[in-house]
Design a protein around this motif. Structure first.
Motif, short mmCIF file in Angstrom:
data_model
loop_
_atom_site.label_atom_id
_atom_site.label_comp_id
_atom_site.label_asym_id
_atom_site.label_seq_id
_atom_site.Cartn_x
_atom_site.Cartn_y
_atom_site.Cartn_z
N ASP A 27 45.13 34.69 52.87
CA ASP A 27 46.00 34.86 51.71
C ASP A 27 45.27 34.39 50.47
OD1 ASP A 27 46.07 32.15 52.22
OD2 ASP A 27 48.22 31.95 52.05
N SER A 28 45.78 34.80 49.31
CA SER A 28 45.08 34.47 48.07
C SER A 28 46.04 34.46 46.90
CB SER A 28 43.96 35.49 47.80
OG SER A 28 44.50 36.77 47.59
N ILE A 29 45.57 33.87 45.84
CA ILE A 29 46.25 33.88 44.55
C ILE A 29 45.27 34.52 43.58
CG2 ILE A 29 47.15 32.48 42.67
CD1 ILE A 29 47.94 30.39 44.79
N TYR A 30 45.75 35.51 42.83
CA TYR A 30 44.89 36.21 41.89
C TYR A 30 45.44 36.06 40.49
CZ TYR A 30 41.55 39.72 40.35
OH TYR A 30 40.50 40.36 39.72
N VAL A 31 44.59 35.61 39.58
CA VAL A 31 44.98 35.40 38.19
C VAL A 31 44.34 36.49 37.34
CG1 VAL A 31 44.91 33.80 36.23
CG2 VAL A 31 45.03 32.90 38.57
N GLY A 32 45.15 37.13 36.51
CA GLY A 32 44.60 38.18 35.66
C GLY A 32 45.28 38.24 34.32
N LEU A 38 46.54 42.58 37.66
CA LEU A 38 47.74 42.27 38.42
C LEU A 38 47.98 43.30 39.52
CD1 LEU A 38 50.12 41.03 35.59
CD2 LEU A 38 48.54 39.71 36.99
N LEU A 39 47.71 44.57 39.22
CA LEU A 39 47.83 45.61 40.24
C LEU A 39 46.85 45.38 41.38
CD1 LEU A 39 48.33 48.84 38.11
CD2 LEU A 39 49.89 47.95 39.85
N ALA A 40 45.63 45.02 41.05
CA ALA A 40 44.63 44.76 42.10
C ALA A 40 45.09 43.62 42.99
CB ALA A 40 43.27 44.44 41.46
N GLY A 41 45.60 42.56 42.37
CA GLY A 41 46.10 41.43 43.14
C GLY A 41 47.26 41.82 44.03
N ASN A 43 47.97 44.83 45.07
CA ASN A 43 47.48 45.76 46.09
C ASN A 43 46.75 45.04 47.23
OD1 ASN A 43 48.50 47.99 44.74
ND2 ASN A 43 46.60 48.42 43.67
N ALA A 44 46.21 43.86 46.94
CA ALA A 44 45.54 43.07 47.96
C ALA A 44 46.51 42.18 48.73
CB ALA A 44 44.45 42.21 47.32
N GLY A 45 47.78 42.18 48.30
CA GLY A 45 48.76 41.32 48.96
C GLY A 45 48.71 39.88 48.47
N SER A 46 48.06 39.67 47.34
CA SER A 46 47.93 38.32 46.78
C SER A 46 49.17 37.93 45.99
CB SER A 46 46.74 38.28 45.80
OG SER A 46 45.54 38.63 46.43
N THR A 47 49.37 36.64 45.84
CA THR A 47 50.29 36.12 44.84
C THR A 47 49.61 36.37 43.50
OG1 THR A 47 51.15 34.43 46.31
CG2 THR A 47 51.38 34.02 43.94
N VAL A 48 50.32 36.95 42.54
CA VAL A 48 49.68 37.25 41.26
C VAL A 48 50.23 36.37 40.15
CG1 VAL A 48 49.01 39.62 41.81
CG2 VAL A 48 51.23 39.21 40.81
N ILE A 49 49.31 35.89 39.33
CA ILE A 49 49.64 35.05 38.18
C ILE A 49 49.13 35.76 36.94
CG2 ILE A 49 49.29 32.84 37.04
CD1 ILE A 49 48.81 31.59 39.80
N ALA A 50 50.03 36.01 36.00
CA ALA A 50 49.65 36.62 34.73
C ALA A 50 49.21 35.52 33.78
CB ALA A 50 50.82 37.39 34.13
N ALA A 51 48.00 35.66 33.26
CA ALA A 51 47.50 34.75 32.24
C ALA A 51 47.84 35.36 30.89
CB ALA A 51 45.99 34.56 32.39
N LEU A 52 48.82 34.78 30.22
CA LEU A 52 49.32 35.32 28.95
C LEU A 52 48.46 34.79 27.81
CD1 LEU A 52 53.12 34.84 29.73
CD2 LEU A 52 51.69 36.86 30.14
N THR A 53 47.26 35.33 27.71
CA THR A 53 46.29 34.82 26.75
C THR A 53 46.25 35.61 25.44
OG1 THR A 53 44.58 36.19 27.76
CG2 THR A 53 44.79 33.93 28.57
N LYS A 54 46.82 36.81 25.46
CA LYS A 54 46.80 37.64 24.26
C LYS A 54 48.22 38.09 23.95
CE LYS A 54 42.13 39.08 25.04
NZ LYS A 54 41.24 40.09 25.55
N ILE A 55 48.72 37.69 22.82
CA ILE A 55 50.11 37.94 22.45
C ILE A 55 50.46 39.43 22.51
CG2 ILE A 55 50.07 38.23 19.94
CD1 ILE A 55 52.24 35.64 21.49
#
Length: 86
Positions: A27-32, A38-41, A43-55
């Protein structure tokens, strides 16, 4: 992991799955910070975390309904600790 390690670019999960295989992870956690991340994460079955870096991209990432969303990368530590306790 770089694109030379696999055939398909994001949002295909190939890079994430390759990294998981190399590390022996199930299992994995993917940050994007983009929808393709986020789609890649996802699609891999990962927990996805959105990095809200750009308004300007924030609403689109939130609309994707990631498992978590962070404004500061330091917030990821809290998510990891919560997940570990469960």
């Amino acid at each position: 992991v770089c694109q030379d390690d696999h055939q398909k670019p994001k949002p295909a999960p190939d890079g994430i799955l390759y990294a998981m295989k190399q590390l022996g992870c199930t299992d994995s956690i993917y940050v994007g910070d983009s929808i393709s991340d986020l789609l890649a994460g996802r699609n891999a079955g990962s927990t996805v975390i959105a990095a809200l870096t750009k308004i300007e991209k924030e609403q689109g990432l939130i609309d994707f309904e990631p498992d978590h969303a962070v404004y500061e990368l330091a917030e990821i530590r809290q998510i990891l600790q919560k997940n570990h306790e469960q």
